[in-house]
Design a protein around this motif. Structure first.
Motif, PDB file in Angstrom:
ATOM      1  N   GLY A 239       0.682  -1.181   0.589  1.00 31.57           N
ATOM      2  CA  GLY A 239      -0.294   0.064  -0.160  1.00 31.57           C
ATOM      3  C   GLY A 239       0.948   0.988   0.103  1.00 31.57           C
ATOM      4  O   GLY A 239       2.105   1.174   0.069  1.00 31.57           O
ATOM      5  N   CYS A 240       0.065   2.382   0.023  1.00 33.79           N
ATOM      6  CA  CYS A 240       0.932   3.706   0.081  1.00 33.79           C
ATOM      7  C   CYS A 240       1.735   4.069   1.422  1.00 33.79           C
ATOM      8  O   CYS A 240       2.719   4.186   1.565  1.00 33.79           O
ATOM      9  N   SER A 241       1.312   3.617   2.266  1.00 28.68           N
ATOM     10  CA  SER A 241       2.003   3.427   3.980  1.00 28.68           C
ATOM     11  C   SER A 241       2.612   2.585   3.621  1.00 28.68           C
ATOM     12  O   SER A 241       3.284   3.454   4.244  1.00 28.68           O
ATOM     13  N   SER A 242       2.288   1.708   3.082  1.00 29.99           N
ATOM     14  CA  SER A 242       3.439   0.727   3.269  1.00 29.99           C
ATOM     15  C   SER A 242       5.247   1.130   2.755  1.00 29.99           C
ATOM     16  O   SER A 242       6.080   0.817   3.332  1.00 29.99           O
ATOM     17  N   TRP A 243       5.480   2.400   2.022  1.00 27.35           N
ATOM     18  CA  TRP A 243       6.152   3.096   1.622  1.00 27.35           C
ATOM     19  C   TRP A 243       7.004   3.728   2.565  1.00 27.35           C
ATOM     20  O   TRP A 243       7.784   4.169   2.941  1.00 27.35           O
ATOM     21  N   ILE A 244       6.139   4.095   3.905  1.00 28.35           N
ATOM     22  CA  ILE A 244       7.016   4.967   4.982  1.00 28.35           C
ATOM     23  C   ILE A 244       7.895   4.018   5.438  1.00 28.35           C
ATOM     24  O   ILE A 244       8.961   4.959   4.869  1.00 28.35           O
ATOM     25  N   PRO A 245       7.836   3.231   5.885  1.00 29.99           N
ATOM     26  CA  PRO A 245       9.247   1.962   6.303  1.00 29.99           C
ATOM     27  C   PRO A 245      10.306   1.997   5.251  1.00 29.99           C
ATOM     28  O   PRO A 245      11.030   1.630   5.328  1.00 29.99           O
ATOM     29  N   SER A 246       9.602   1.341   4.238  1.00 29.85           N
ATOM     30  CA  SER A 246      10.530   0.691   2.676  1.00 29.85           C
ATOM     31  C   SER A 246       9.470   1.771   1.169  1.00 29.85           C
ATOM     32  O   SER A 246       8.784   1.013   0.660  1.00 29.85           O
ATOM     33  N   PRO A 247      10.336   2.249   0.733  1.00 33.62           N
ATOM     34  CA  PRO A 247      12.224   2.410   1.045  1.00 33.62           C
ATOM     35  C   PRO A 247      12.274   3.553   1.558  1.00 33.62           C
ATOM     36  O   PRO A 247      13.259   3.431   1.970  1.00 33.62           O
ATOM     37  N   TYR A 248      11.135   4.217   2.076  1.00 36.01           N
ATOM     38  CA  TYR A 248      12.079   5.576   2.975  1.00 36.01           C
ATOM     39  C   TYR A 248      12.753   5.592   4.536  1.00 36.01           C
ATOM     40  O   TYR A 248      13.866   6.795   3.806  1.00 36.01           O
ATOM     41  N   PHE A 249      12.422   4.593   5.289  1.00 32.90           N
ATOM     42  CA  PHE A 249      13.480   4.803   6.097  1.00 32.90           C
ATOM     43  C   PHE A 249      14.587   3.913   6.431  1.00 32.90           C
ATOM     44  O   PHE A 249      14.221   2.819   5.909  1.00 32.90           O
ATOM     45  N   LYS A 250      15.575   4.593   6.892  1.00 38.37           N
ATOM     46  CA  LYS A 250      16.881   4.034   6.291  1.00 38.37           C
ATOM     47  C   LYS A 250      17.078   2.600   7.421  1.00 38.37           C
ATOM     48  O   LYS A 250      17.547   3.139   8.607  1.00 38.37           O
ATOM     49  N   ALA A 251      16.015   1.858   7.916  1.00 38.31           N
ATOM     50  CA  ALA A 251      16.196   0.541   8.946  1.00 38.31           C
ATOM     51  C   ALA A 251      17.093  -0.677   8.211  1.00 38.31           C
ATOM     52  O   ALA A 251      15.643  -0.455   7.118  1.00 38.31           O
ATOM     53  N   ASP A 252      16.867  -1.992   8.683  1.00 40.99           N
ATOM     54  CA  ASP A 252      16.931  -3.445   7.730  1.00 40.99           C
ATOM     55  C   ASP A 252      15.205  -3.550   7.821  1.00 40.99           C
ATOM     56  O   ASP A 252      14.383  -3.007   8.663  1.00 40.99           O
ATOM     57  N   THR A 253      14.265  -3.895   7.298  1.00 39.07           N
ATOM     58  CA  THR A 253      13.114  -3.851   6.156  1.00 39.07           C
ATOM     59  C   THR A 253      12.738  -5.421   5.123  1.00 39.07           C
ATOM     60  O   THR A 253      14.051  -5.462   5.168  1.00 39.07           O
ATOM     61  N   LEU A 254      11.717  -5.484   5.900  1.00 40.71           N
ATOM     62  CA  LEU A 254      10.874  -6.667   5.474  1.00 40.71           C
ATOM     63  C   LEU A 254       9.996  -5.849   4.808  1.00 40.71           C
ATOM     64  O   LEU A 254       9.014  -6.058   5.253  1.00 40.71           O
ATOM     65  N   HIS A 255       9.869  -5.735   3.538  1.00 41.53           N
ATOM     66  CA  HIS A 255       8.977  -5.872   2.620  1.00 41.53           C
ATOM     67  C   HIS A 255       7.841  -7.044   2.413  1.00 41.53           C
ATOM     68  O   HIS A 255       8.185  -7.710   0.960  1.00 41.53           O
ATOM     69  N   THR A 256       6.790  -7.204   3.075  1.00 36.36           N
ATOM     70  CA  THR A 256       6.074  -8.074   3.165  1.00 36.36           C
ATOM     71  C   THR A 256       5.432  -7.574   1.560  1.00 36.36           C
ATOM     72  O   THR A 256       4.336  -7.078   1.403  1.00 36.36           O
ATOM     73  N   THR A 257       4.131  -9.338   1.531  1.00 40.37           N
ATOM     74  CA  THR A 257       2.814  -9.944   0.918  1.00 40.37           C
ATOM     75  C   THR A 257       1.855  -8.575   1.550  1.00 40.37           C
ATOM     76  O   THR A 257       1.708  -8.377   2.710  1.00 40.37           O
ATOM     77  N   HIS A 258       1.112  -8.717   0.746  1.00 37.10           N
ATOM     78  CA  HIS A 258      -0.171  -7.745   1.447  1.00 37.10           C
ATOM     79  C   HIS A 258      -0.883  -8.990   2.902  1.00 37.10           C
ATOM     80  O   HIS A 258      -1.410  -9.299   2.518  1.00 37.10           O
ATOM     81  N   GLY A 259      -0.828  -7.802   3.810  1.00 40.89           N
ATOM     82  CA  GLY A 259      -1.951  -8.247   5.313  1.00 40.89           C
ATOM     83  C   GLY A 259      -1.136  -9.151   6.069  1.00 40.89           C
ATOM     84  O   GLY A 259      -1.012  -8.552   7.267  1.00 40.89           O
ATOM     85  N   ARG A 260       0.344  -9.715   5.010  1.00 40.59           N
ATOM     86  CA  ARG A 260       0.977  -9.914   6.325  1.00 40.59           C
ATOM     87  C   ARG A 260       1.816  -9.936   7.541  1.00 40.59           C
ATOM     88  O   ARG A 260       3.020 -10.675   7.612  1.00 40.59           O
ATOM     89  N   ALA A 261       2.262  -8.107   7.878  1.00 32.58           N
ATOM     90  CA  ALA A 261       3.416  -7.636   8.036  1.00 32.58           C
ATOM     91  C   ALA A 261       3.905  -7.952   9.179  1.00 32.58           C
ATOM     92  O   ALA A 261       4.597  -9.174  10.047  1.00 32.58           O
ATOM     93  N   ILE A 262       2.411  -8.697  10.234  1.00 32.20           N
ATOM     94  CA  ILE A 262       2.715  -9.285  11.527  1.00 32.20           C
ATOM     95  C   ILE A 262       3.179 -10.217  11.461  1.00 32.20           C
ATOM     96  O   ILE A 262       3.800 -10.549  12.815  1.00 32.20           O
ATOM     97  N   ALA A 263       2.423 -10.899  10.727  1.00 27.72           N
ATOM     98  CA  ALA A 263       3.160 -12.388  10.929  1.00 27.72           C
ATOM     99  C   ALA A 263       4.454 -13.157  10.719  1.00 27.72           C
ATOM    100  O   ALA A 263       5.352 -13.510  11.577  1.00 27.72           O
ATOM    101  N   PHE A 264       5.466 -11.884   9.751  1.00 28.29           N
ATOM    102  CA  PHE A 264       6.319 -11.930   9.492  1.00 28.29           C
ATOM    103  C   PHE A 264       6.958 -11.038  10.858  1.00 28.29           C
ATOM    104  O   PHE A 264       8.544 -11.305  11.252  1.00 28.29           O
TER     105      PHE A 264
END
Ligand SMILES: Cc1ncc(C[n+]2csc(CCOP(=O)(O)OP(=O)(O)O)c2C)c(N)n1
Ligand code: SF4
Ligand code: SF4
Lengths: 277, 66
Positions: A58-83
């Protein structure tokens, strides 16, 4: 005379600077959330190397990825909390942060959210509630207010939205709050609280999407949304002494819950250690 | 002092509208991307609250306390 050296924004080292300006639309609140998040981290003196950002789609998923510089996991839709739960189990010392949209966290990923809150997993989750599926052009989300026109509800939304903050609080999270992109100073404090508190922390951030949502509900600019957020919110401290009639359509902002249940991965580790004795 | 990175600005006017001291006005010259950035014309009135800096979605403003 020497030309005045331009410094401008002080916290660029937290961002992937080469990607600026952002791809967010004019007046979008996603940038304000990132800005406030970076300032919160600067004040807390957290090393971004200790943060693992996890996000979905989603658009808001771009806040951490790519814009915030830290180790980042850009996962599939809806699954961020599981990862993120997996990361927290394997790397309990990391500050695991999830930033994603209302469609992502409350729609397709809704079950991950409520169960992570129930288990009290030590994550800081920031739900960017722009009340719409922004990236795909403005379909109704589980957070779209009743009656609103969207591309998939051209005659108005027949559904009630979630009160997601109350829901997560009821599920068992240690810290829950709601703020908006107008309330940047208390939002910053709330982000700091969420990132330092043990257990599951959740902040719902009402954020403007003037393009995919606003233009269909008569708010075409970021300013109009911020004025709306300013005029239509009541602090939870004040609201607790008010009747539902007095509160009416107003949005309650502020702390919703704070408690100190033991964190999931800590319990898990302690049980494992006990078992191995 | 207020510093503006004009080429990052997307001309949303949030800073202009929400500065409690109305420090900003919109420039009549476009930036590299075709937007009208703000100019801090009443910089002397700035109280250093940093509301504009935090609200700006494009990291274009820095309020520098001297
Ligand atoms: C499994 C799956 N289904 C659907 C999509 C299409 N899709 C991409 S973004 C999105 C909605 C995002 O909405 P939200 O999470 O609210 O974020 P926003 O863009 O509003 O910030 C959808 C449905 C997808 N990428 N993956
Ligand atoms: S579509 Fe909406 S959420 Fe996405 S960048 Fe544009 S304004 Fe922001
Ligand atoms: S808030 Fe930022 S992007 Fe918007 S007009 Fe001001 S400087 Fe430009």
């Amino acid at each position: 005379m020497m030309a005045k050296k331009k410094k401008a924004y002080r916290l660029k080292h937290y961002l992937r600077e080469e990607l600026l300006p952002t791809t967010f639309c004019q007046g979008c609140g996603c940038g304000t959330v990132l800005n406030t998040y970076a300032q919160a981290i600067e004040e807390l003196q957290i090393n971004p190397k200790d943060i693992v950002s996890v996000t979905g789609i989603g658009c808001s998923s771009w806040i951490p990825s790519p814009y915030f510089k830290a180790d980042t996991l850009h996962t599939t839709h809806g699954r961020a909390i599981a990862f993120a739960t997996g990361v927290k189990i394997m790397k309990p010392e990391a500050n695991v942060v999830v930033i994603a949209g209302d469609g992502d966290l409350a729609g397709i990923g809704g079950n991950h959210l409520i169960h992570a809150a129930r288990r009290n997993v030590g994550l800081a989750v920031f739900l960017i509630n722009n009340m719409i599926y922004g990236m795909t052009g403005g379909q109704v989300s589980p957070m779209t207010p009743l009656g609103d026109k969207t591309t998939t509800t051209p005659y108005g939304n027949p559904e009630y939205p979630f009160n997601i903050a109350e829901f997560v609080a009821a599920a068992g999270a240690n810290y829950v709050a709601r703020w908006t992109t107008y309330h940047v100073f208390p939002l910053m404090e709330s982000i700091q609280k969420a990132m330092t508190k043990d257990g599951f922390s959740f902040v719902e951030i009402l954020t403007q999407c003037p393009v995919s949502y606003g233009r269909r509900v008569g708010m075409r600019t970021g300013e109009e949304f911020l004025k709306y957020f300013k005029e239509n919110t009541i602090n939870s401290l004040k609201a607790k002494d008010m009747t539902p009639e007095e509160i009416g359509d107003k949005i309650i902002v502020g702390k919703i819950v704070e408690r100190n249940r033991k964190e999931f991965t800590t319990i898990l580790r302690e049980m494992n250690e006990e078992r191995r004795k | 002092m207020i510093e503006i990175d004009e080429d990052l600005c997307k001309g949303c006017k949030i800073c202009t509208d929400f500065c409690p001291k109305e420090v900003f006005e919109t420039s009549d010259k476009i930036n590299k991307k075709g937007y009208y950035p703000p100019i801090p014309v009443r910089e002397d009135e700035c109280i250093g609250c940093r509301f504009c800096e935090l609200l700006c979605p494009e990291f274009a403003i820095a309020v520098v306390n001297e």
